[in-house]
Design a protein around this motif. Structure first.
Motif, PDB file in Angstrom:
ATOM      1  N   PHE A  60       8.249   1.695 -10.213  1.00  0.00           N
ATOM      2  CA  PHE A  60       7.190   2.682 -10.361  1.00  0.00           C
ATOM      3  C   PHE A  60       6.903   3.346  -9.021  1.00  0.00           C
ATOM      4  O   PHE A  60       6.932   2.691  -7.970  1.00  0.00           O
ATOM      5  CB  PHE A  60       5.913   2.020 -10.885  1.00  0.00           C
ATOM      6  CG  PHE A  60       6.052   1.515 -12.285  1.00  0.00           C
ATOM      7  CD1 PHE A  60       5.594   2.282 -13.342  1.00  0.00           C
ATOM      8  CD2 PHE A  60       6.647   0.305 -12.546  1.00  0.00           C
ATOM      9  CE1 PHE A  60       5.726   1.836 -14.642  1.00  0.00           C
ATOM     10  CE2 PHE A  60       6.775  -0.160 -13.852  1.00  0.00           C
ATOM     11  CZ  PHE A  60       6.310   0.620 -14.889  1.00  0.00           C
ATOM     12  N   ILE A  61       6.588   4.648  -9.072  1.00  0.00           N
ATOM     13  CA  ILE A  61       6.226   5.368  -7.862  1.00  0.00           C
ATOM     14  C   ILE A  61       4.740   5.697  -7.917  1.00  0.00           C
ATOM     15  O   ILE A  61       4.226   6.174  -8.933  1.00  0.00           O
ATOM     16  CB  ILE A  61       7.073   6.650  -7.676  1.00  0.00           C
ATOM     17  CG1 ILE A  61       6.709   7.342  -6.372  1.00  0.00           C
ATOM     18  CG2 ILE A  61       6.953   7.591  -8.854  1.00  0.00           C
ATOM     19  CD1 ILE A  61       7.674   8.432  -5.960  1.00  0.00           C
ATOM     20  N   VAL A  62       4.040   5.383  -6.828  1.00  0.00           N
ATOM     21  CA  VAL A  62       2.641   5.733  -6.692  1.00  0.00           C
ATOM     22  C   VAL A  62       2.611   7.131  -6.087  1.00  0.00           C
ATOM     23  O   VAL A  62       2.952   7.328  -4.924  1.00  0.00           O
ATOM     24  CB  VAL A  62       1.881   4.718  -5.809  1.00  0.00           C
ATOM     25  CG1 VAL A  62       0.418   5.087  -5.710  1.00  0.00           C
ATOM     26  CG2 VAL A  62       2.051   3.307  -6.352  1.00  0.00           C
ATOM     27  N   ILE A  63       2.248   8.111  -6.914  1.00  0.00           N
ATOM     28  CA  ILE A  63       2.358   9.508  -6.539  1.00  0.00           C
ATOM     29  C   ILE A  63       1.173   9.984  -5.708  1.00  0.00           C
ATOM     30  O   ILE A  63       1.336  10.680  -4.711  1.00  0.00           O
ATOM     31  CB  ILE A  63       2.480  10.391  -7.802  1.00  0.00           C
ATOM     32  CG1 ILE A  63       3.746   9.984  -8.560  1.00  0.00           C
ATOM     33  CG2 ILE A  63       2.479  11.866  -7.459  1.00  0.00           C
ATOM     34  CD1 ILE A  63       3.837  10.613  -9.932  1.00  0.00           C
ATOM     35  N   ASP A  64      -0.023   9.627  -6.131  1.00  0.00           N
ATOM     36  CA  ASP A  64      -1.213  10.131  -5.439  1.00  0.00           C
ATOM     37  C   ASP A  64      -2.415   9.304  -5.822  1.00  0.00           C
ATOM     38  O   ASP A  64      -2.371   8.511  -6.761  1.00  0.00           O
ATOM     39  CB  ASP A  64      -1.442  11.596  -5.800  1.00  0.00           C
ATOM     40  CG  ASP A  64      -2.042  12.396  -4.652  1.00  0.00           C
ATOM     41  OD1 ASP A  64      -2.604  11.802  -3.714  1.00  0.00           O
ATOM     42  OD2 ASP A  64      -1.933  13.636  -4.686  1.00  0.00           O
ATOM     43  N   LYS A  65      -3.471   9.519  -5.089  1.00  0.00           N
ATOM     44  CA  LYS A  65      -4.752   8.902  -5.380  1.00  0.00           C
ATOM     45  C   LYS A  65      -5.474   9.786  -6.392  1.00  0.00           C
ATOM     46  O   LYS A  65      -5.457  11.016  -6.273  1.00  0.00           O
ATOM     47  CB  LYS A  65      -5.559   8.796  -4.095  1.00  0.00           C
ATOM     48  CG  LYS A  65      -6.859   8.096  -4.212  1.00  0.00           C
ATOM     49  CD  LYS A  65      -7.455   7.937  -2.819  1.00  0.00           C
ATOM     50  CE  LYS A  65      -8.923   7.692  -2.868  1.00  0.00           C
ATOM     51  NZ  LYS A  65      -9.480   7.525  -1.529  1.00  0.00           N
TER      52      LYS A  65
END
Length: 69
Positions: A60-65
């Motif tokens: 999984f990629i954490v794209i943004d807050k």
């Protein structure tokens, strides 16, 4: 780092499951004039994030807050 899903109770992603975009970490950049800038935008406990699945291996990629107004 660990991520819990609001919609899927009991699913927790550990750091080995995650790729985090650089702008969500504390990092430095060196400018062409030699000046170093430090960005202290690291995620904090309790922050809500936008996550996407990258591939069939469940990476999984954490794209943004995520923020609300």
């Amino acid at each position: 780092m660990r991520i819990k899903f609001d919609q899927y109770k009991g699913i927790i992603l550990e750091k080995d499951d995650l790729v985090v975009c650089e702008h969500l970490t504390q990092h430095t950049h060196r400018l062409t004039d030699g000046t170093t800038l430090t960005f202290e935008t690291a995620l904090k406990v309790g922050d809500r994030v936008i996550v996407a699945c990258m591939d069939e291996r469940q990476l999984f990629i954490v794209i943004d807050k995520a923020v609300t107004f």
